[in-house]
Motif scaffolding. Structure first.
Motif, short mmCIF file in Angstrom:
data_model
loop_
_atom_site.label_atom_id
_atom_site.label_comp_id
_atom_site.label_asym_id
_atom_site.label_seq_id
_atom_site.Cartn_x
_atom_site.Cartn_y
_atom_site.Cartn_z
N THR A 1 0.86 -1.18 0.00
CA THR A 1 0.00 0.00 0.00
C THR A 1 0.89 1.23 0.00
O THR A 1 1.73 1.39 0.89
CB THR A 1 -0.93 -0.02 1.23
N ILE A 2 0.71 2.10 -1.01
CA ILE A 2 1.58 3.26 -1.17
C ILE A 2 0.80 4.51 -1.54
O ILE A 2 -0.32 4.44 -2.03
CB ILE A 2 2.65 3.02 -2.27
N ASP A 3 1.42 5.65 -1.27
CA ASP A 3 1.01 6.94 -1.82
C ASP A 3 2.29 7.57 -2.34
O ASP A 3 3.32 7.55 -1.66
CB ASP A 3 0.36 7.82 -0.75
N PHE A 4 2.24 8.11 -3.54
CA PHE A 4 3.43 8.63 -4.20
C PHE A 4 4.02 9.85 -3.50
O PHE A 4 5.17 10.22 -3.74
CB PHE A 4 3.13 8.95 -5.66
N ILE A 5 3.27 10.45 -2.58
CA ILE A 5 3.76 11.61 -1.85
C ILE A 5 4.80 11.23 -0.79
O ILE A 5 5.55 12.07 -0.32
CB ILE A 5 2.58 12.38 -1.20
N SER A 6 4.87 9.96 -0.45
CA SER A 6 5.74 9.50 0.63
C SER A 6 7.13 9.13 0.13
O SER A 6 7.26 8.25 -0.73
CB SER A 6 5.12 8.28 1.31
N TRP B 1 0.86 -3.54 -6.14
CA TRP B 1 1.00 -2.17 -5.62
C TRP B 1 -0.39 -1.55 -5.56
O TRP B 1 -1.08 -1.46 -6.58
CB TRP B 1 1.94 -1.38 -6.50
N ARG B 2 -0.79 -1.09 -4.37
CA ARG B 2 -2.13 -0.52 -4.16
C ARG B 2 -2.02 0.95 -3.76
O ARG B 2 -1.71 1.27 -2.62
CB ARG B 2 -2.86 -1.32 -3.08
N PRO B 3 -2.28 1.86 -4.68
CA PRO B 3 -2.26 3.29 -4.34
C PRO B 3 -3.44 3.68 -3.46
O PRO B 3 -4.58 3.25 -3.69
CB PRO B 3 -2.36 3.99 -5.70
N VAL B 4 -3.16 4.48 -2.44
CA VAL B 4 -4.18 5.02 -1.53
C VAL B 4 -3.88 6.49 -1.27
O VAL B 4 -2.79 6.97 -1.55
CB VAL B 4 -4.23 4.26 -0.19
N GLY C 1 -0.48 4.04 7.67
CA GLY C 1 0.58 4.78 7.00
C GLY C 1 1.10 4.01 5.81
O GLY C 1 0.71 2.86 5.58
N VAL C 2 1.99 4.66 5.06
CA VAL C 2 2.60 4.02 3.90
C VAL C 2 4.12 4.17 3.99
O VAL C 2 4.61 5.12 4.59
CB VAL C 2 2.08 4.62 2.58
N PRO C 3 4.82 3.21 3.41
CA PRO C 3 4.32 1.99 2.78
C PRO C 3 3.88 0.98 3.84
O PRO C 3 4.44 0.92 4.92
CB PRO C 3 5.53 1.47 2.01
N SER C 4 2.86 0.22 3.51
CA SER C 4 2.42 -0.90 4.33
C SER C 4 2.39 -2.14 3.47
O SER C 4 2.19 -2.06 2.25
CB SER C 4 1.03 -0.64 4.92
N PHE C 5 2.56 -3.28 4.11
CA PHE C 5 2.61 -4.54 3.37
C PHE C 5 1.71 -5.56 4.05
O PHE C 5 1.73 -5.70 5.27
CB PHE C 5 4.06 -5.08 3.35
N HIS C 6 0.92 -6.26 3.25
CA HIS C 6 0.10 -7.37 3.73
C HIS C 6 0.65 -8.66 3.14
O HIS C 6 0.81 -8.76 1.92
CB HIS C 6 -1.35 -7.22 3.26
N VAL C 7 0.92 -9.63 4.00
CA VAL C 7 1.35 -10.95 3.54
C VAL C 7 0.92 -11.96 4.60
O VAL C 7 1.06 -11.71 5.80
CB VAL C 7 2.87 -11.00 3.27
N ASP C 8 0.34 -13.05 4.14
CA ASP C 8 -0.11 -14.12 5.05
C ASP C 8 -0.97 -13.59 6.19
O ASP C 8 -0.84 -14.01 7.34
CB ASP C 8 1.10 -14.86 5.64
N GLY C 9 -1.85 -12.64 5.89
CA GLY C 9 -2.75 -12.10 6.89
C GLY C 9 -2.11 -11.17 7.90
O GLY C 9 -2.75 -10.77 8.87
N TRP D 1 4.38 -2.26 8.53
CA TRP D 1 4.42 -0.86 8.15
C TRP D 1 5.84 -0.35 8.11
O TRP D 1 6.64 -0.65 9.00
CB TRP D 1 3.61 -0.01 9.14
N GLY D 2 6.13 0.42 7.08
CA GLY D 2 7.35 1.19 7.03
C GLY D 2 8.51 0.53 6.31
O GLY D 2 8.58 -0.69 6.16
N LEU D 3 9.43 1.38 5.89
CA LEU D 3 10.64 0.93 5.23
C LEU D 3 11.42 -0.03 6.12
O LEU D 3 11.96 -1.03 5.65
CB LEU D 3 11.51 2.15 4.88
#
Length: 196
Positions: free
Chosen positions: A7-12, A35-38, A164-172, A176-178
């Motif tokens: 999950t990303i926003d290009f402003i970050s 990649w999911r823009p929000v 917040g972004v970036p966030s990652f979903h994997v295996d439920g 969050w974060g770099l």
């Protein structure tokens, strides 16, 4: 193969850093990222978070730190001539390249490089037009559909607890974060991450 939703926003700036560093972090593993823009502003508002740029000292540190990280990680990072800026035109343009609310690596990378390399105004009309031309072969839907996809993506992210972004979903699991990329690698490699 593990499937990751990013999950990303290009402003970050951290979205750019995570995008650019992800292949190195997951090297040698079997993975696929969607990649999911929000709209980050809506996430922050929903959680009562004014965002890091609202605190002048924190904003100064963030600019310095992200610039250093870009150089240290070897991908570069130049703050746009105007920041913060309204990310909606970029989010909607990216989502015009989507049928399901997700964009491919080419689209995400093109928009992130547009913002974070060169130090230009991300919303300058001539630059937006050049970006649109670059993405033209990827366009799949009209702007009204892209608006709806962005709204749906942001609502879905909020329902999942994304703050917040970036966030990652994997295996439920939500990360969050770099600095969560090593933990993401651990999950993708199917070894349990260390717990507190």
């Amino acid at each position: 193969m593990k499937h990751v939703t990013a999950t990303i926003d290009f402003i970050s700036p951290y979205a750019w850093l995570a995008f650019a560093d992800l292949p190195r972090q997951l090297e040698g593993l079997s993975w696929h990222v969607r990649w999911r823009p929000v709209l980050l502003g809506a996430l922050l508002k929903s959680h009562g978070n004014p965002g890091p740029l609202a605190v002048p000292a924190k904003a100064q540190w963030l600019r310095r730190h992200c610039g250093w990280l870009g150089q240290h990680l070897g991908m570069g990072l130049d703050w746009p001539a105007v920041h913060p800026f309204d990310p909606l035109p970029l989010l909607r343009l990216a989502l015009q390249c989507s049928e399901d609310g997700h964009v491919n690596r080419f689209v995400a990378g093109a928009v992130l490089r547009h913002v974070w390399l060169g130090g230009h105004d991300a919303l300058a009309p001539e630059r937006l037009e050049a970006l649109r031309s670059e993405l033209q072969p990827q366009l799949r839907c009209d702007e009204a559909t892209a608006r709806q996809l962005l709204r749906s993506n942001t609502d879905a992210a909020l329902a999942e607890g994304v703050f917040g972004v970036p966030s990652f979903h994997v295996d439920g699991q939500l990360l969050w974060g770099l600095d969560s990329l090593p933990m993401l690698r651990s999950i993708v490699a199917q070894s349990p991450p260390a717990t507190a």
